[in-house]
Design a protein around this motif. Structure first.
Motif, PDB file in Angstrom:
ATOM      1  N   SER A 282       0.828  -1.211   0.000  1.00  0.00           N
ATOM      2  CA  SER A 282       0.000   0.000   0.000  1.00  0.00           C
ATOM      3  C   SER A 282       0.861   1.259   0.000  1.00  0.00           C
ATOM      4  O   SER A 282       0.495   2.280  -0.588  1.00  0.00           O
ATOM      5  N   ILE A 283       2.030   1.194   0.667  1.00  0.00           N
ATOM      6  CA  ILE A 283       2.951   2.330   0.664  1.00  0.00           C
ATOM      7  C   ILE A 283       3.494   2.544  -0.743  1.00  0.00           C
ATOM      8  O   ILE A 283       3.568   3.678  -1.231  1.00  0.00           O
ATOM      9  N   LEU A 284       3.870   1.457  -1.416  1.00  0.00           N
ATOM     10  CA  LEU A 284       4.418   1.554  -2.775  1.00  0.00           C
ATOM     11  C   LEU A 284       3.376   2.074  -3.761  1.00  0.00           C
ATOM     12  O   LEU A 284       3.707   2.787  -4.713  1.00  0.00           O
ATOM     13  N   GLU A 285       2.113   1.735  -3.523  1.00  0.00           N
ATOM     14  CA  GLU A 285       1.034   2.173  -4.417  1.00  0.00           C
ATOM     15  C   GLU A 285       0.546   3.572  -4.080  1.00  0.00           C
ATOM     16  O   GLU A 285      -0.297   4.134  -4.803  1.00  0.00           O
ATOM     17  N   GLY A 286       1.046   4.142  -2.989  1.00  0.00           N
ATOM     18  CA  GLY A 286       0.675   5.505  -2.618  1.00  0.00           C
ATOM     19  C   GLY A 286      -0.733   5.640  -2.086  1.00  0.00           C
ATOM     20  O   GLY A 286      -1.336   6.724  -2.178  1.00  0.00           O
ATOM     21  N   LYS A 287      -1.280   4.583  -1.519  1.00  0.00           N
ATOM     22  CA  LYS A 287      -2.638   4.634  -0.993  1.00  0.00           C
ATOM     23  C   LYS A 287      -2.704   5.491   0.270  1.00  0.00           C
ATOM     24  O   LYS A 287      -1.823   5.437   1.126  1.00  0.00           O
ATOM     25  N   LYS A 288      -3.768   6.279   0.392  1.00  0.00           N
ATOM     26  CA  LYS A 288      -3.946   7.125   1.567  1.00  0.00           C
ATOM     27  C   LYS A 288      -4.291   6.286   2.794  1.00  0.00           C
ATOM     28  O   LYS A 288      -3.856   6.579   3.902  1.00  0.00           O
ATOM     29  N   SER A 289      -5.106   5.261   2.596  1.00  0.00           N
ATOM     30  CA  SER A 289      -5.459   4.357   3.692  1.00  0.00           C
ATOM     31  C   SER A 289      -4.715   3.049   3.486  1.00  0.00           C
ATOM     32  O   SER A 289      -4.789   2.442   2.414  1.00  0.00           O
ATOM     33  N   ARG A 290      -3.982   2.624   4.501  1.00  0.00           N
ATOM     34  CA  ARG A 290      -3.168   1.422   4.353  1.00  0.00           C
ATOM     35  C   ARG A 290      -3.205   0.614   5.639  1.00  0.00           C
ATOM     36  O   ARG A 290      -3.607   1.119   6.691  1.00  0.00           O
ATOM     37  N   PRO A 291      -2.802  -0.642   5.607  1.00  0.00           N
ATOM     38  CA  PRO A 291      -2.787  -1.458   6.824  1.00  0.00           C
ATOM     39  C   PRO A 291      -1.884  -0.860   7.893  1.00  0.00           C
ATOM     40  O   PRO A 291      -1.008  -0.041   7.603  1.00  0.00           O
ATOM     41  N   ASP A 292      -2.096  -1.292   9.132  1.00  0.00           N
ATOM     42  CA  ASP A 292      -1.288  -0.803  10.251  1.00  0.00           C
ATOM     43  C   ASP A 292       0.199  -0.942   9.951  1.00  0.00           C
ATOM     44  O   ASP A 292       0.665  -2.000   9.537  1.00  0.00           O
ATOM     45  N   CYS A 293       0.928   0.142  10.187  1.00  0.00           N
ATOM     46  CA  CYS A 293       2.388   0.111  10.100  1.00  0.00           C
ATOM     47  C   CYS A 293       2.920   0.282  11.512  1.00  0.00           C
ATOM     48  O   CYS A 293       2.705   1.328  12.133  1.00  0.00           O
ATOM     49  N   HIS A 294       3.612  -0.731  12.039  1.00  0.00           N
ATOM     50  CA  HIS A 294       4.088  -0.693  13.412  1.00  0.00           C
ATOM     51  C   HIS A 294       5.487  -0.110  13.540  1.00  0.00           C
ATOM     52  O   HIS A 294       6.146  -0.304  14.563  1.00  0.00           O
ATOM     53  N   ALA A 295       5.924   0.610  12.524  1.00  0.00           N
ATOM     54  CA  ALA A 295       7.198   1.328  12.559  1.00  0.00           C
ATOM     55  C   ALA A 295       8.359   0.426  12.958  1.00  0.00           C
ATOM     56  O   ALA A 295       9.206   0.810  13.753  1.00  0.00           O
ATOM     57  N   CYS A 296       8.384  -0.780  12.385  1.00  0.00           N
ATOM     58  CA  CYS A 296       9.446  -1.726  12.725  1.00  0.00           C
ATOM     59  C   CYS A 296      10.736  -1.438  11.960  1.00  0.00           C
ATOM     60  O   CYS A 296      11.811  -1.883  12.354  1.00  0.00           O
ATOM     61  N   GLY A 297      10.629  -0.723  10.841  1.00  0.00           N
ATOM     62  CA  GLY A 297      11.813  -0.358  10.064  1.00  0.00           C
ATOM     63  C   GLY A 297      12.326  -1.429   9.128  1.00  0.00           C
ATOM     64  O   GLY A 297      13.345  -1.226   8.459  1.00  0.00           O
ATOM     65  N   ALA A 298      11.632  -2.572   9.028  1.00  0.00           N
ATOM     66  CA  ALA A 298      12.122  -3.672   8.187  1.00  0.00           C
ATOM     67  C   ALA A 298      12.177  -3.278   6.719  1.00  0.00           C
ATOM     68  O   ALA A 298      13.132  -3.607   6.010  1.00  0.00           O
ATOM     69  N   CYS A 299      11.159  -2.566   6.243  1.00  0.00           N
ATOM     70  CA  CYS A 299      11.134  -2.181   4.829  1.00  0.00           C
ATOM     71  C   CYS A 299      12.213  -1.153   4.529  1.00  0.00           C
ATOM     72  O   CYS A 299      12.823  -1.157   3.459  1.00  0.00           O
ATOM     73  N   ILE A 300      12.467  -0.242   5.477  1.00  0.00           N
ATOM     74  CA  ILE A 300      13.501   0.776   5.293  1.00  0.00           C
ATOM     75  C   ILE A 300      14.878   0.126   5.216  1.00  0.00           C
ATOM     76  O   ILE A 300      15.703   0.471   4.368  1.00  0.00           O
ATOM     77  N   GLU A 301      15.123  -0.836   6.102  1.00  0.00           N
ATOM     78  CA  GLU A 301      16.403  -1.541   6.097  1.00  0.00           C
ATOM     79  C   GLU A 301      16.596  -2.345   4.812  1.00  0.00           C
ATOM     80  O   GLU A 301      17.705  -2.422   4.272  1.00  0.00           O
TER      81      GLU A 301
END
Length: 311
Positions: A282-301
């Motif tokens: 959902s982040i990659l698709e730029g959706k305004k409403s997306r599933p819970d993101c628990h700020a784990c940082g896995a995607c950033i890493e």
């Protein structure tokens, strides 16, 4: 300009943490006598160690996320600290500090108990409103900062999910289904509470496990939660938790969150494969409403192009 904005956010958060630290220090130094007799106010609750320690952990997590320092092992250590801080420290002989780290009211109770007081025709104790306000404030500052960097049940689920299993045994639950179940359970809770005077959440609350009193009524909740966590990422958070539902709604107005630099992204999808949550597509698709993101940082890493940033 972007750098200046980030520094401004960090300074604001640092001031917020400093305020909580000062209020906590005042409580520790001068608040022992007559504490039980003095009526608590909304902000005096924030002087409890559990609040300002939570603010410090959240702030450190935020700095790590914004500076891309959240590695797999850093996150593992952080979840261990969170679990120990809010589920073990309260039972240590550390006097007022340990008492102030107590779990009551738990995040789940901060939603459940106020509605129970209303159903009984009683006023809601200020501590429940204050704790809920603190949770929402952290969420608005940075998405799921409380759930991702303060919640001991969430931390324990993450630690269990890291236990290796045979290939193919771990999966991702579809968010449309999990969120529908979570919303449905909340509506059932409200209907049963105001219709029958019965709290559904009282029977599915794994936070009761952290009081370390093995009562038969709470055994199914933590067994299902913790076994489920071996196979799915934070199943209780996505399927049941009412504070998870509330913070998911608050995420939509969060100031800081994971954002995509479209020009840097090469659509390699490594971030989707490496992340345990269902949020990244959902982040990659730029959706305004997306599933819970628990700020784990896995995607950033995981991103080899630094296209995902917490800003």
């Amino acid at each position: 300009m972007k750098r200046s904005a980030q520094l401004l956010h960090l300074r604001t958060l640092a001031l917020f943490v400093l305020m909580l630290l000062l209020s906590g220090a005042v409580t520790l130094l001068f608040g022992e006598e007559g504490e039980g007799r003095r009526q608590m106010t909304f902000f005096s609750v924030w002087a409890l160690p559990r609040v300002w320690v939570g603010a410090i952990l959240g702030f450190l997590g935020l700095v790590l996320l914004m500076t891309r320092k959240v590695t797999t092992w850093v996150r593992f250590a952080a979840m261990g600290v969170v679990f120990l801080a809010f589920s073990v420290v309260p039972f240590l002989p550390w006097g007022q500090f340990a008492a102030g780290m107590g779990l009551h009211p738990s995040p789940m109770c901060s939603v459940e108990k106020p509605l129970m007081f209303i159903q009984m025709g009683r006023s809601v104790p200020i501590i429940f409103i204050s704790i809920l306000g603190f949770i929402l404030l952290m969420t608005v500052i940075a998405n799921k900062l409380f759930c991702g960097w303060n919640c001991p049940i969430g931390a324990l689920q993450e630690l269990l999910h890291r236990i290796p299993l045979p290939r193919g045994w771990k999966g991702k639950l579809p968010f449309r289904i999990t969120n529908a179940i979570r919303i449905g359970l909340f509506l059932l809770f409200v209907a049963f509470l105001f219709g029958l005077g019965f709290s559904l959440y009282a029977w599915i609350n794994p936070f009761e496990f952290l009081h370390w009193q093995m009562e038969w009524a709470i055994i199914p909740a933590f067994v299902i939660t913790f076994i489920g966590a071996l196979f799915f990422y934070r199943p209780f958070c996505y399927l049941v938790c009412p504070i998870g539902l509330l913070t998911w709604l608050a995420e939509h107005i969060s100031i800081l969150r994971v954002r995509l630099d479209k020009e840097a992204c090469t659509n390699c999808m490594i971030c989707v494969k490496k992340s345990p949550c269902p949020t990244v597509p959902s982040i990659l698709e730029g959706k305004k409403s997306r599933p819970d993101c628990h700020a784990c940082g896995a995607c950033i890493e995981a991103c080899p192009e630094n296209a995902l940033k917490f800003k």
